[in-house]
Design a protein around this motif. Sequence first.
Motif, PDB file in Angstrom:
ATOM      1  N   TRP A 247       0.828  -1.202   0.000  1.00 42.62           N
ATOM      2  CA  TRP A 247       0.000   0.000   0.000  1.00 42.62           C
ATOM      3  C   TRP A 247       0.868   1.260   0.000  1.00 42.62           C
ATOM      4  CZ3 TRP A 247      -0.762   3.681   4.008  1.00 42.62           C
ATOM      5  CH2 TRP A 247      -1.816   4.575   3.797  1.00 42.62           C
ATOM      6  N   LEU A 248       1.923   1.264   0.793  1.00 43.58           N
ATOM      7  CA  LEU A 248       2.828   2.416   0.839  1.00 43.58           C
ATOM      8  C   LEU A 248       3.576   2.588  -0.477  1.00 43.58           C
ATOM      9  CD1 LEU A 248       4.304   2.004   4.437  1.00 43.58           C
ATOM     10  CD2 LEU A 248       2.673   3.742   3.670  1.00 43.58           C
ATOM     11  N   TRP A 249       3.973   1.495  -1.098  1.00 40.71           N
ATOM     12  CA  TRP A 249       4.699   1.561  -2.371  1.00 40.71           C
ATOM     13  C   TRP A 249       3.863   2.252  -3.438  1.00 40.71           C
ATOM     14  CZ3 TRP A 249       4.373  -2.511  -6.561  1.00 40.71           C
ATOM     15  CH2 TRP A 249       5.220  -2.187  -7.632  1.00 40.71           C
ATOM     16  N   ILE A 250       2.601   1.851  -3.567  1.00 40.46           N
ATOM     17  CA  ILE A 250       1.734   2.466  -4.573  1.00 40.46           C
ATOM     18  C   ILE A 250       1.366   3.889  -4.166  1.00 40.46           C
ATOM     19  CG2 ILE A 250      -0.499   2.285  -5.723  1.00 40.46           C
ATOM     20  CD1 ILE A 250       1.581   0.264  -6.642  1.00 40.46           C
ATOM     21  N   ARG A 251       1.156   4.123  -2.898  1.00 42.80           N
ATOM     22  CA  ARG A 251       0.758   5.450  -2.415  1.00 42.80           C
ATOM     23  C   ARG A 251       1.794   6.513  -2.769  1.00 42.80           C
ATOM     24  NH1 ARG A 251      -2.833   7.208   1.568  1.00 42.80           N
ATOM     25  NH2 ARG A 251      -2.227   9.038   2.770  1.00 42.80           N
ATOM     26  N   PHE A 252       3.071   6.135  -2.737  1.00 39.29           N
ATOM     27  CA  PHE A 252       4.139   7.087  -3.026  1.00 39.29           C
ATOM     28  C   PHE A 252       4.824   6.806  -4.358  1.00 39.29           C
ATOM     29  CE2 PHE A 252       4.188   6.895   1.758  1.00 39.29           C
ATOM     30  CZ  PHE A 252       3.543   8.117   1.924  1.00 39.29           C
ATOM     31  N   SER A 253       4.182   6.066  -5.243  1.00 37.78           N
ATOM     32  CA  SER A 253       4.801   5.691  -6.514  1.00 37.78           C
ATOM     33  C   SER A 253       4.917   6.857  -7.480  1.00 37.78           C
ATOM     34  CB  SER A 253       3.996   4.557  -7.172  1.00 37.78           C
ATOM     35  OG  SER A 253       2.658   4.976  -7.427  1.00 37.78           O
ATOM     36  N   LEU A 254       4.130   7.915  -7.295  1.00 33.96           N
ATOM     37  CA  LEU A 254       4.178   9.066  -8.200  1.00 33.96           C
ATOM     38  C   LEU A 254       5.010  10.210  -7.635  1.00 33.96           C
ATOM     39  CD1 LEU A 254       0.436   9.167  -9.328  1.00 33.96           C
ATOM     40  CD2 LEU A 254       2.340   7.846 -10.270  1.00 33.96           C
ATOM     41  N   ALA A 255       5.726   9.956  -6.569  1.00 35.56           N
ATOM     42  CA  ALA A 255       6.517  11.017  -5.939  1.00 35.56           C
ATOM     43  C   ALA A 255       7.698  11.426  -6.805  1.00 35.56           C
ATOM     44  CB  ALA A 255       7.000  10.563  -4.567  1.00 35.56           C
ATOM     45  N   ALA A 256       8.344  10.473  -7.473  1.00 35.61           N
ATOM     46  CA  ALA A 256       9.516  10.818  -8.287  1.00 35.61           C
ATOM     47  C   ALA A 256       9.157  11.723  -9.465  1.00 35.61           C
ATOM     48  CB  ALA A 256      10.210   9.536  -8.764  1.00 35.61           C
ATOM     49  N   PRO A 257       8.119  11.411 -10.268  1.00 40.61           N
ATOM     50  CA  PRO A 257       7.747  12.371 -11.322  1.00 40.61           C
ATOM     51  C   PRO A 257       7.347  13.732 -10.769  1.00 40.61           C
ATOM     52  CG  PRO A 257       6.739  10.237 -11.730  1.00 40.61           C
ATOM     53  CD  PRO A 257       7.335  10.177 -10.372  1.00 40.61           C
ATOM     54  N   ALA A 258       6.651  13.745  -9.629  1.00 43.80           N
ATOM     55  CA  ALA A 258       6.272  15.030  -9.028  1.00 43.80           C
ATOM     56  C   ALA A 258       7.495  15.834  -8.622  1.00 43.80           C
ATOM     57  CB  ALA A 258       5.362  14.789  -7.819  1.00 43.80           C
ATOM     58  N   LEU A 259       8.494  15.172  -8.066  1.00 47.43           N
ATOM     59  CA  LEU A 259       9.714  15.879  -7.655  1.00 47.43           C
ATOM     60  C   LEU A 259      10.459  16.435  -8.861  1.00 47.43           C
ATOM     61  CD1 LEU A 259      12.179  14.925  -4.902  1.00 47.43           C
ATOM     62  CD2 LEU A 259      13.091  15.271  -7.183  1.00 47.43           C
ATOM     63  N   MET A 260      10.554  15.642  -9.939  1.00 45.83           N
ATOM     64  CA  MET A 260      11.324  16.074 -11.099  1.00 45.83           C
ATOM     65  C   MET A 260      10.619  17.162 -11.889  1.00 45.83           C
ATOM     66  SD  MET A 260      14.169  14.514 -11.061  1.00 45.83           S
ATOM     67  CE  MET A 260      14.638  15.128 -12.675  1.00 45.83           C
ATOM     68  N   LEU A 261       9.315  17.039 -12.087  1.00 44.84           N
ATOM     69  CA  LEU A 261       8.605  17.943 -12.990  1.00 44.84           C
ATOM     70  C   LEU A 261       8.065  19.176 -12.287  1.00 44.84           C
ATOM     71  CD1 LEU A 261       6.688  15.337 -15.178  1.00 44.84           C
ATOM     72  CD2 LEU A 261       8.832  16.509 -15.670  1.00 44.84           C
ATOM     73  N   GLU A 262       7.683  19.044 -11.024  1.00 51.72           N
ATOM     74  CA  GLU A 262       7.143  20.191 -10.293  1.00 51.72           C
ATOM     75  C   GLU A 262       8.213  20.936  -9.507  1.00 51.72           C
ATOM     76  OE1 GLU A 262       3.748  19.131  -7.966  1.00 51.72           O
ATOM     77  OE2 GLU A 262       2.943  17.802  -9.498  1.00 51.72           O
ATOM     78  N   LYS A 263       9.443  20.411  -9.524  1.00 48.00           N
ATOM     79  CA  LYS A 263      10.562  21.057  -8.835  1.00 48.00           C
ATOM     80  C   LYS A 263      10.254  21.247  -7.348  1.00 48.00           C
ATOM     81  CE  LYS A 263      12.678  21.560 -12.826  1.00 48.00           C
ATOM     82  NZ  LYS A 263      11.678  20.940 -13.699  1.00 48.00           N
ATOM     83  N   GLN A 264       9.689  20.189  -6.726  1.00 48.34           N
ATOM     84  CA  GLN A 264       9.327  20.251  -5.323  1.00 48.34           C
ATOM     85  C   GLN A 264      10.366  19.523  -4.474  1.00 48.34           C
ATOM     86  OE1 GLN A 264       6.935  22.079  -4.417  1.00 48.34           O
ATOM     87  NE2 GLN A 264       5.291  22.082  -5.939  1.00 48.34           N
ATOM     88  N   GLY A 265      10.255  19.678  -3.155  1.00 49.08           N
ATOM     89  CA  GLY A 265      11.119  18.960  -2.237  1.00 49.08           C
ATOM     90  C   GLY A 265      10.645  17.535  -2.030  1.00 49.08           C
ATOM     91  N   VAL A 266      11.404  16.788  -1.233  1.00 47.52           N
ATOM     92  CA  VAL A 266      11.106  15.369  -1.028  1.00 47.52           C
ATOM     93  C   VAL A 266       9.757  15.191  -0.324  1.00 47.52           C
ATOM     94  CG1 VAL A 266      11.858  13.272   0.158  1.00 47.52           C
ATOM     95  CG2 VAL A 266      13.537  14.715  -1.005  1.00 47.52           C
TER      96      VAL A 266
END
Length: 401
Positions: A247-266
Amino acid sequence: MTDTPGWASPSSSEPPRDDARPPADAPAAVPGPSAPPQAAPDRPGPAGAPENGQPWGKQWGQQWGQQPPGGHRPYGWGAPASPKPGVIPLRPLSFGELLDGAVTTVRRHWRTVLSLSLGLAVLSQAGSVLVDLLVKGKTGESTQTLRLLAGMPLELLLNVFATALLTIVVSRAVLGRSVTAGEAWRDARPRLLQLLGLTLLTALLGPGVILLGFAPMAGYGLAGGGSDALTGLLSLLGLLTVPVALWLWIRFSLAAPALMLEKQGVLTALSRSRRLVRGAWWRVLGITVLSYLLALVVAVVIAVPFQLLGVLLGFESLNGQGLPDAADRGVAMVLLMAVAGIIAGTFTTPFIAAVGVLVYIDQRIRREALDIELARAAGLPEHGGSGSGWGAQADPTSARR
């Protein structure tokens, strides 16, 4: 917030709404007048036209949006096609369209994609060959486990580079633009350190939960506990943490694209992934698991002929069951399987990365109407774009310096 229109996260503090967009398989709304027009008696129709005043679609038993015989569509009938400046149409995507977008990205931008994935695959297999040559089956049954553990740091580091570089390539491909390997590196380099921290956090989160769940059973065993009932209960407690890790793996699976494209922090990227996956966990799980299974099938199909060739040439010995003895491979077989791994990794790595980025884009289209911003970013005039491309500040994959 960032200064990258198109990929920037919404400024509104309201939670995303799932009903803001229709589902991918819902029929598109049909434009046209609120009431059917009356037939003009003094206006002759085409040859063979009905004279009873019935519209073409009803006369021929057709549905809205379909063409009548002859290939001509009456004015105002049918849904307009979704804009497709790049590898996907700018609307909510089905599973097939996600896979097609990933494959199309590799096919259209093969020079950049395959050069990046080939370089990463060569480095990955070089590390595996080095570990195999150092171990040489000396550890017996634990050889495979030792190979896996020894190669994990390198695999993790290469995964960071693959995610960073291929995310840039896919994001440009969605807008119909190409990018060279050097441009992808320059755009991804400022985010590599943060992406490494995010990758370490998400990679250790699931296994950490599982280890925590099995810790009571391990402690009870080391203490010399002899109760089978208590051991079984503690084992069940440990097994219950496996779905939590998934559940945690899928819940945070889109964090890497969000970090790269939105220029956000971890932490912000983790929060963005949580919001985007909320309400669509099962869908994201299905797409992610199926993409990994397809990549695994491709890898196996590529590896099996190489392994059979190695057995036929005598590069690999067989165990008592007549199967290849992976615990004791010769140098020739190690090199042969490394070639198979390079070929498989060259094609599967960009496919998995592209699917992940497209799932992120699809969720934002469904929840935040990102398709409108992407259409503008692609320069489509009917969506307010200039049609002449963006400058450096409006590039959705580069931050203002």
